[in-house]
Scaffold this active site. Structure first.
Site, PDB file in Angstrom:
ATOM      1  N   HIS A  73       0.850  -1.198   0.000  1.00 38.95           N
ATOM      2  CA  HIS A  73       0.000   0.000   0.000  1.00 38.95           C
ATOM      3  C   HIS A  73       0.886   1.248   0.000  1.00 38.95           C
ATOM      4  O   HIS A  73       0.826   2.082   0.898  1.00 38.95           O
ATOM      5  CB  HIS A  73      -0.960  -0.031   1.186  1.00 38.95           C
ATOM      6  N   ASP A 112      -4.736 -14.065   0.054  1.00 38.69           N
ATOM      7  CA  ASP A 112      -5.206 -12.785   0.596  1.00 38.69           C
ATOM      8  C   ASP A 112      -6.695 -12.890   0.923  1.00 38.69           C
ATOM      9  O   ASP A 112      -7.451 -11.913   0.814  1.00 38.69           O
ATOM     10  CB  ASP A 112      -4.949 -11.634  -0.389  1.00 38.69           C
TER      11      ASP A 112
END
Length: 398
Positions: free
Chosen positions: A194, A277
Protein backbone atom coordinates in the site's frame (compact mmCIF):
# COMPACT_ATOMS: atom_id res chain seq x y z
CA UNK A 1 5.81 -45.65 9.91
CA UNK A 2 3.33 -44.17 7.44
CA UNK A 3 3.72 -45.13 3.80
CA UNK A 4 2.08 -43.10 1.02
CA UNK A 5 2.42 -45.03 -2.24
CA UNK A 6 1.16 -45.01 -5.83
CA UNK A 7 1.59 -41.25 -6.15
CA UNK A 8 2.97 -38.87 -8.73
CA UNK A 9 5.40 -37.20 -6.38
CA UNK A 10 6.36 -33.59 -7.08
CA UNK A 11 9.87 -33.51 -5.64
CA UNK A 12 12.65 -30.90 -6.02
CA UNK A 13 14.50 -33.16 -8.46
CA UNK A 14 11.48 -33.70 -10.68
CA UNK A 15 8.35 -35.84 -10.89
CA UNK A 16 8.59 -39.36 -9.49
CA UNK A 17 5.85 -41.39 -11.12
CA UNK A 18 4.53 -44.26 -9.01
CA UNK A 19 6.52 -43.03 -6.03
CA UNK A 20 6.40 -43.58 -2.28
CA UNK A 21 6.81 -41.24 0.69
CA UNK A 22 7.82 -42.70 4.05
CA UNK A 23 6.93 -40.78 7.22
CA UNK A 24 7.72 -41.39 10.88
CA UNK A 25 7.00 -39.18 13.89
CA UNK A 26 5.75 -36.41 11.60
CA UNK A 27 9.01 -36.25 9.60
CA UNK A 28 9.72 -37.39 6.05
CA UNK A 29 12.02 -40.41 6.22
CA UNK A 30 12.51 -41.04 2.51
CA UNK A 31 11.18 -40.49 -1.01
CA UNK A 32 11.37 -43.63 -3.14
CA UNK A 33 10.48 -44.82 -6.61
CA UNK A 34 8.10 -47.76 -6.85
CA UNK A 35 6.22 -49.46 -4.02
CA UNK A 36 8.68 -51.11 -1.65
CA UNK A 37 7.47 -53.41 1.12
CA UNK A 38 7.70 -51.68 4.51
CA UNK A 39 6.88 -54.11 7.28
CA UNK A 40 4.36 -52.84 9.80
CA UNK A 41 3.72 -49.52 8.02
CA UNK A 42 0.31 -47.91 7.87
CA UNK A 43 -0.44 -47.38 4.19
CA UNK A 44 -2.17 -44.70 2.15
CA UNK A 45 -2.80 -45.42 -1.50
CA UNK A 46 -2.52 -42.08 -3.34
CA UNK A 47 -4.60 -43.55 -6.14
CA UNK A 48 -2.26 -42.37 -8.86
CA UNK A 49 -2.84 -38.72 -7.87
CA UNK A 50 -0.20 -36.04 -7.38
CA UNK A 51 1.59 -35.77 -4.04
CA UNK A 52 3.27 -32.46 -3.21
CA UNK A 53 4.54 -30.53 -0.25
CA UNK A 54 1.77 -28.76 1.63
CA UNK A 55 0.70 -25.32 0.45
CA UNK A 56 2.01 -22.35 2.48
CA UNK A 57 -0.10 -19.17 2.48
CA UNK A 58 1.93 -16.11 3.44
CA UNK A 59 -1.04 -13.74 3.41
CA UNK A 60 -4.54 -14.71 4.57
CA UNK A 61 -7.11 -12.77 6.58
CA UNK A 62 -9.95 -15.20 6.97
CA UNK A 63 -12.30 -17.83 5.60
CA UNK A 64 -15.34 -19.88 6.48
CA UNK A 65 -17.13 -16.80 7.82
CA UNK A 66 -14.30 -15.89 10.20
CA UNK A 67 -11.57 -13.22 10.24
CA UNK A 68 -8.47 -13.27 12.40
CA UNK A 69 -9.33 -9.76 13.58
CA UNK A 70 -12.53 -11.03 15.14
CA UNK A 71 -9.96 -11.73 17.87
CA UNK A 72 -11.53 -14.94 19.10
CA UNK A 73 -9.98 -18.37 19.31
CA UNK A 74 -13.03 -19.70 17.48
CA UNK A 75 -12.28 -17.41 14.52
CA UNK A 76 -8.63 -18.44 14.35
CA UNK A 77 -9.53 -22.13 14.40
CA UNK A 78 -12.37 -21.60 11.92
CA UNK A 79 -10.07 -19.98 9.36
CA UNK A 80 -7.47 -22.73 9.76
CA UNK A 81 -10.05 -25.49 9.43
CA UNK A 82 -11.52 -23.86 6.31
CA UNK A 83 -8.29 -23.50 4.36
CA UNK A 84 -6.90 -26.93 5.24
CA UNK A 85 -9.65 -28.35 3.01
CA UNK A 86 -8.01 -26.62 0.05
CA UNK A 87 -4.47 -27.88 0.64
CA UNK A 88 -3.08 -25.16 2.93
CA UNK A 89 -0.98 -26.94 5.52
CA UNK A 90 0.57 -23.75 6.96
CA UNK A 91 -0.37 -20.07 7.03
CA UNK A 92 0.58 -16.67 8.37
CA UNK A 93 -2.58 -15.11 9.86
CA UNK A 94 -2.80 -11.52 8.62
CA UNK A 95 -4.23 -8.35 10.15
CA UNK A 96 -5.60 -5.14 8.61
CA UNK A 97 -4.89 -1.53 9.58
CA UNK A 98 -6.43 -0.97 12.99
CA UNK A 99 -5.84 0.48 16.42
CA UNK A 100 -2.83 -0.50 18.49
CA UNK A 101 -5.12 -2.27 20.92
CA UNK A 102 -6.70 -4.37 18.17
CA UNK A 103 -3.25 -5.49 17.04
CA UNK A 104 -2.28 -6.36 20.61
CA UNK A 105 -5.55 -8.30 21.00
CA UNK A 106 -4.83 -10.23 17.79
CA UNK A 107 -1.38 -11.16 19.08
CA UNK A 108 -2.84 -12.35 22.38
CA UNK A 109 -5.56 -14.37 20.62
CA UNK A 110 -3.02 -15.97 18.29
CA UNK A 111 -1.08 -17.21 21.28
CA UNK A 112 -4.23 -18.69 22.83
CA UNK A 113 -5.25 -20.39 19.58
CA UNK A 114 -1.84 -21.83 18.77
CA UNK A 115 -2.01 -24.90 21.00
CA UNK A 116 -5.68 -25.57 20.22
CA UNK A 117 -5.18 -25.72 16.45
CA UNK A 118 -5.14 -29.48 15.90
CA UNK A 119 -7.46 -29.82 12.90
CA UNK A 120 -6.49 -26.93 10.66
CA UNK A 121 -3.62 -25.31 8.78
CA UNK A 122 -0.64 -24.68 11.05
CA UNK A 123 0.01 -21.14 12.28
CA UNK A 124 3.62 -20.15 11.53
CA UNK A 125 3.44 -16.60 12.86
CA UNK A 126 1.55 -13.35 12.37
CA UNK A 127 1.74 -11.01 9.38
CA UNK A 128 0.81 -7.45 10.35
CA UNK A 129 -0.53 -5.62 7.28
CA UNK A 130 -0.60 -1.95 8.21
CA UNK A 131 -1.36 0.56 9.57
CA UNK A 132 1.76 2.31 8.21
CA UNK A 133 0.53 2.91 4.66
CA UNK A 134 0.26 5.64 2.03
CA UNK A 135 -3.25 7.08 2.14
CA UNK A 136 -3.41 7.29 -1.67
CA UNK A 137 -2.80 3.54 -1.96
CA UNK A 138 -4.89 2.36 0.99
CA UNK A 139 -7.31 0.32 -1.16
CA UNK A 140 -9.94 -1.19 1.13
CA UNK A 141 -7.90 -0.45 4.28
CA UNK A 142 -9.93 1.81 6.58
CA UNK A 143 -8.50 5.37 6.24
CA UNK A 144 -9.13 6.26 9.86
CA UNK A 145 -6.39 3.86 10.91
CA UNK A 146 -3.72 4.84 8.34
CA UNK A 147 -0.69 6.53 9.89
CA UNK A 148 3.09 6.90 9.75
CA UNK A 149 5.36 4.52 11.68
CA UNK A 150 5.38 5.40 15.37
CA UNK A 151 8.44 4.02 17.21
CA UNK A 152 6.73 4.14 20.59
CA UNK A 153 3.78 2.19 19.18
CA UNK A 154 5.59 -0.51 17.21
CA UNK A 155 8.15 -1.10 19.95
CA UNK A 156 5.34 -1.69 22.42
CA UNK A 157 3.61 -4.07 20.00
CA UNK A 158 6.84 -6.02 19.49
CA UNK A 159 7.95 -6.08 23.11
CA UNK A 160 8.90 -9.68 23.96
CA UNK A 161 7.75 -10.65 20.47
CA UNK A 162 7.65 -14.34 19.65
CA UNK A 163 4.85 -14.48 17.08
CA UNK A 164 5.08 -11.57 14.60
CA UNK A 165 7.13 -12.79 11.63
CA UNK A 166 6.39 -10.12 9.03
CA UNK A 167 5.11 -6.54 8.87
CA UNK A 168 3.96 -4.83 5.66
CA UNK A 169 4.37 -1.05 5.34
CA UNK A 170 5.01 1.75 2.83
CA UNK A 171 8.79 2.36 2.64
CA UNK A 172 8.52 6.03 1.61
CA UNK A 173 6.78 7.15 4.80
CA UNK A 174 8.55 9.26 7.40
CA UNK A 175 10.29 6.84 9.75
CA UNK A 176 9.75 3.78 7.53
CA UNK A 177 13.47 3.04 7.10
CA UNK A 178 14.11 3.26 10.83
CA UNK A 179 11.09 0.98 11.24
CA UNK A 180 12.44 -1.66 8.83
CA UNK A 181 15.81 -1.67 10.55
CA UNK A 182 14.09 -2.25 13.88
CA UNK A 183 12.09 -5.15 12.36
CA UNK A 184 15.26 -6.76 11.07
CA UNK A 185 16.81 -6.47 14.53
CA UNK A 186 13.84 -8.51 15.77
CA UNK A 187 14.18 -11.10 12.96
CA UNK A 188 10.93 -9.86 11.37
CA UNK A 189 10.58 -9.53 7.60
CA UNK A 190 9.66 -6.03 6.38
CA UNK A 191 7.48 -6.08 3.25
CA UNK A 192 6.41 -3.12 1.13
CA UNK A 193 2.67 -2.62 0.70
CA UNK A 194 0.00 0.00 0.00
CA UNK A 195 2.75 2.31 -1.12
CA UNK A 196 3.03 5.30 -3.47
CA UNK A 197 6.82 5.13 -3.69
CA UNK A 198 8.95 5.71 -6.77
CA UNK A 199 12.06 3.75 -7.75
CA UNK A 200 14.64 5.53 -5.56
CA UNK A 201 12.40 5.13 -2.51
CA UNK A 202 11.75 1.46 -3.27
CA UNK A 203 15.47 0.83 -3.77
CA UNK A 204 16.31 2.46 -0.45
CA UNK A 205 13.61 0.36 1.17
CA UNK A 206 14.95 -2.81 -0.46
CA UNK A 207 18.46 -2.04 0.77
CA UNK A 208 17.03 -1.72 4.27
CA UNK A 209 15.05 -4.95 4.34
CA UNK A 210 11.89 -4.45 2.26
CA UNK A 211 12.66 -7.47 0.07
CA UNK A 212 9.08 -8.66 -0.50
CA UNK A 213 6.36 -6.83 -2.43
CA UNK A 214 2.95 -7.50 -0.88
CA UNK A 215 0.23 -8.44 -3.44
CA UNK A 216 1.97 -7.07 -6.55
CA UNK A 217 -0.11 -4.53 -8.54
CA UNK A 218 -2.65 -4.13 -5.72
CA UNK A 219 -2.23 -1.02 -3.55
CA UNK A 220 0.95 0.22 -5.20
CA UNK A 221 2.09 2.83 -7.70
CA UNK A 222 2.95 2.22 -11.32
CA UNK A 223 4.61 4.68 -13.68
CA UNK A 224 3.76 8.14 -12.37
CA UNK A 225 4.45 11.78 -13.26
CA UNK A 226 5.71 14.45 -10.91
CA UNK A 227 6.23 17.95 -12.26
CA UNK A 228 5.90 16.57 -15.80
CA UNK A 229 8.68 13.98 -15.30
CA UNK A 230 7.96 10.26 -15.40
CA UNK A 231 9.08 7.98 -12.56
CA UNK A 232 9.07 4.22 -12.22
CA UNK A 233 6.62 3.21 -9.53
CA UNK A 234 6.62 0.26 -7.15
CA UNK A 235 5.45 -2.22 -9.79
CA UNK A 236 8.30 -1.41 -12.18
CA UNK A 237 10.75 -1.32 -9.27
CA UNK A 238 9.74 -4.81 -8.15
CA UNK A 239 10.44 -6.04 -11.67
CA UNK A 240 13.76 -4.20 -11.94
CA UNK A 241 15.20 -5.30 -8.58
CA UNK A 242 16.20 -8.89 -9.25
CA UNK A 243 16.40 -9.85 -5.59
CA UNK A 244 12.91 -8.65 -4.71
CA UNK A 245 10.29 -11.35 -4.27
CA UNK A 246 6.63 -10.67 -4.98
CA UNK A 247 3.29 -11.95 -3.78
CA UNK A 248 0.63 -12.76 -6.38
CA UNK A 249 -3.10 -13.06 -5.70
CA UNK A 250 -3.69 -15.76 -8.28
CA UNK A 251 -7.49 -15.70 -8.28
CA UNK A 252 -7.56 -14.62 -11.94
CA UNK A 253 -9.56 -11.52 -10.97
CA UNK A 254 -7.17 -9.25 -9.09
CA UNK A 255 -4.67 -10.12 -11.82
CA UNK A 256 -5.96 -11.33 -15.21
CA UNK A 257 -4.11 -13.90 -17.30
CA UNK A 258 -1.81 -11.45 -19.18
CA UNK A 259 -0.51 -9.95 -15.91
CA UNK A 260 0.01 -13.39 -14.36
CA UNK A 261 1.99 -14.32 -17.46
CA UNK A 262 4.02 -11.10 -17.31
CA UNK A 263 4.92 -11.49 -13.65
CA UNK A 264 6.02 -15.08 -14.19
CA UNK A 265 8.03 -14.14 -17.29
CA UNK A 266 9.97 -11.46 -15.39
CA UNK A 267 10.27 -12.83 -11.85
CA UNK A 268 10.11 -16.61 -12.30
CA UNK A 269 8.95 -19.22 -9.81
CA UNK A 270 11.85 -18.60 -7.42
CA UNK A 271 10.64 -15.04 -6.71
CA UNK A 272 6.85 -15.49 -6.74
CA UNK A 273 4.75 -16.52 -3.75
CA UNK A 274 1.14 -17.35 -4.54
CA UNK A 275 -1.20 -16.02 -1.84
CA UNK A 276 -4.94 -16.14 -1.27
CA UNK A 277 -5.21 -12.79 0.60
CA UNK A 278 -8.55 -14.36 1.49
CA UNK A 279 -11.07 -12.58 3.68
CA UNK A 280 -13.83 -14.18 5.76
CA UNK A 281 -16.02 -15.00 2.75
CA UNK A 282 -13.57 -17.55 1.35
CA UNK A 283 -15.31 -20.91 1.25
CA UNK A 284 -18.70 -19.20 1.72
CA UNK A 285 -21.60 -18.41 -0.65
CA UNK A 286 -21.79 -14.98 -2.39
CA UNK A 287 -23.57 -12.08 -0.69
CA UNK A 288 -22.87 -9.45 1.94
CA UNK A 289 -19.85 -9.86 4.18
CA UNK A 290 -17.42 -7.89 6.35
CA UNK A 291 -13.78 -7.12 5.64
CA UNK A 292 -11.83 -7.15 8.88
CA UNK A 293 -13.16 -7.78 12.36
CA UNK A 294 -16.85 -8.03 13.18
CA UNK A 295 -16.54 -5.14 15.63
CA UNK A 296 -15.24 -2.46 13.28
CA UNK A 297 -14.80 -4.02 9.82
CA UNK A 298 -16.04 -2.70 6.48
CA UNK A 299 -19.20 -3.97 4.80
CA UNK A 300 -18.49 -5.57 1.43
CA UNK A 301 -20.31 -7.44 -1.30
CA UNK A 302 -19.06 -10.78 -2.58
CA UNK A 303 -19.94 -11.38 -6.22
CA UNK A 304 -18.20 -12.53 -9.39
CA UNK A 305 -15.70 -14.47 -7.29
CA UNK A 306 -14.31 -11.44 -5.43
CA UNK A 307 -15.18 -9.08 -2.56
CA UNK A 308 -16.01 -5.50 -3.54
CA UNK A 309 -16.68 -2.26 -1.67
CA UNK A 310 -20.42 -1.46 -1.67
CA UNK A 311 -20.00 1.17 -4.43
CA UNK A 312 -18.27 -1.53 -6.52
CA UNK A 313 -15.45 0.87 -7.41
CA UNK A 314 -12.75 -1.23 -5.76
CA UNK A 315 -12.02 -4.81 -4.84
CA UNK A 316 -12.12 -5.42 -1.09
CA UNK A 317 -10.32 -8.69 -0.78
CA UNK A 318 -10.02 -12.12 -2.28
CA UNK A 319 -12.25 -15.10 -1.61
CA UNK A 320 -9.97 -17.60 -3.33
CA UNK A 321 -8.33 -20.72 -1.90
CA UNK A 322 -4.91 -22.28 -2.39
CA UNK A 323 -6.02 -24.98 -4.82
CA UNK A 324 -7.41 -22.29 -7.14
CA UNK A 325 -4.08 -20.45 -7.12
CA UNK A 326 -2.24 -23.48 -8.46
CA UNK A 327 -5.00 -24.25 -10.97
CA UNK A 328 -5.04 -20.68 -12.29
CA UNK A 329 -1.29 -20.45 -12.71
CA UNK A 330 -1.41 -23.62 -14.81
CA UNK A 331 -4.55 -22.77 -16.82
CA UNK A 332 -4.26 -18.97 -17.10
CA UNK A 333 -0.53 -18.30 -16.92
CA UNK A 334 0.63 -21.40 -18.76
CA UNK A 335 3.00 -22.40 -15.97
CA UNK A 336 3.98 -26.03 -15.49
CA UNK A 337 2.38 -27.81 -12.56
CA UNK A 338 5.75 -28.23 -10.85
CA UNK A 339 6.49 -24.49 -11.11
CA UNK A 340 2.99 -23.55 -9.91
CA UNK A 341 3.38 -25.83 -6.90
CA UNK A 342 6.82 -24.38 -6.19
CA UNK A 343 5.28 -20.89 -5.93
CA UNK A 344 3.07 -22.01 -3.04
CA UNK A 345 5.49 -24.36 -1.31
CA UNK A 346 9.23 -23.96 -1.78
CA UNK A 347 9.31 -20.24 -2.59
CA UNK A 348 7.16 -19.08 0.37
CA UNK A 349 9.28 -21.23 2.66
CA UNK A 350 12.45 -19.60 1.31
CA UNK A 351 11.02 -16.08 1.70
CA UNK A 352 10.19 -16.71 5.34
CA UNK A 353 13.42 -18.54 6.15
CA UNK A 354 11.82 -21.89 7.02
CA UNK A 355 13.22 -23.98 4.15
CA UNK A 356 15.06 -26.15 6.65
CA UNK A 357 11.77 -27.75 7.67
CA UNK A 358 9.01 -26.75 5.24
CA UNK A 359 8.27 -26.29 1.56
CA UNK A 360 9.47 -29.44 -0.22
CA UNK A 361 9.32 -33.21 -0.05
CA UNK A 362 12.82 -33.87 1.25
CA UNK A 363 14.09 -36.34 3.83
CA UNK A 364 14.22 -34.73 7.29
CA UNK A 365 11.55 -32.07 6.67
CA UNK A 366 8.11 -31.90 8.25
CA UNK A 367 5.65 -34.33 6.69
CA UNK A 368 3.22 -31.69 5.39
CA UNK A 369 1.71 -33.06 2.19
CA UNK A 370 -1.19 -32.63 -0.17
CA UNK A 371 -2.64 -35.29 -2.45
CA UNK A 372 -4.59 -33.81 -5.36
CA UNK A 373 -6.00 -34.86 -8.73
CA UNK A 374 -5.21 -33.53 -12.21
CA UNK A 375 -7.63 -30.62 -11.68
CA UNK A 376 -5.94 -29.71 -8.37
CA UNK A 377 -8.93 -31.11 -6.49
CA UNK A 378 -7.69 -31.82 -2.97
CA UNK A 379 -8.00 -35.48 -1.96
CA UNK A 380 -6.10 -35.39 1.32
CA UNK A 381 -4.26 -32.83 3.42
CA UNK A 382 -1.62 -34.25 5.75
CA UNK A 383 0.11 -32.21 8.46
CA UNK A 384 3.15 -33.66 10.24
CA UNK A 385 2.09 -37.12 9.16
CA UNK A 386 -1.53 -36.79 10.30
CA UNK A 387 -4.43 -36.85 7.84
CA UNK A 388 -6.25 -33.63 8.76
CA UNK A 389 -8.62 -33.51 5.78
CA UNK A 390 -9.95 -36.11 3.38
CA UNK A 391 -12.34 -35.32 0.54
CA UNK A 392 -15.57 -37.33 0.52
CA UNK A 393 -14.88 -37.78 -3.19
CA UNK A 394 -11.35 -39.05 -2.65
CA UNK A 395 -10.33 -42.19 -4.47
CA UNK A 396 -7.14 -42.35 -2.41
CA UNK A 397 -7.43 -45.21 0.04
CA UNK A 398 -6.13 -45.65 3.58
Amino acid sequence: MLKIFNGKIIAPGGLIDNGTVLIKDGIIQDILAGNPEIEGAEEIDAGGHYVSAGFIDLHVHGGGGHDFMDNTVEAFLGVAETHVKYGTTAMYPTTLSSTKQDILDTIATYQLALDQNTNGSQFLGLHLEGPYFAMAQRGAQDPKYIRDPDPEEYKEILADNKVVKRWSAAPELKGAIEFSRYLLSKNILPALAHTDAVYDEVLEGYQNGYTLATHLYSGMSGVTRRNAYRYAGVIESAFLIDGMSVEVIGDGIHLPAPLLQLIYKIKGADRIALITDAMRAAGMPPGESILGGLKNGLKVIVEDGVAKLPDRKSFAGSVTTADCLVRNMVNLAGVTLAEAVKMITETPAAIMGISDRKGSLVKGKDADLVIFNSNIGIQKTIIKGKVVYQSVYSSAKV
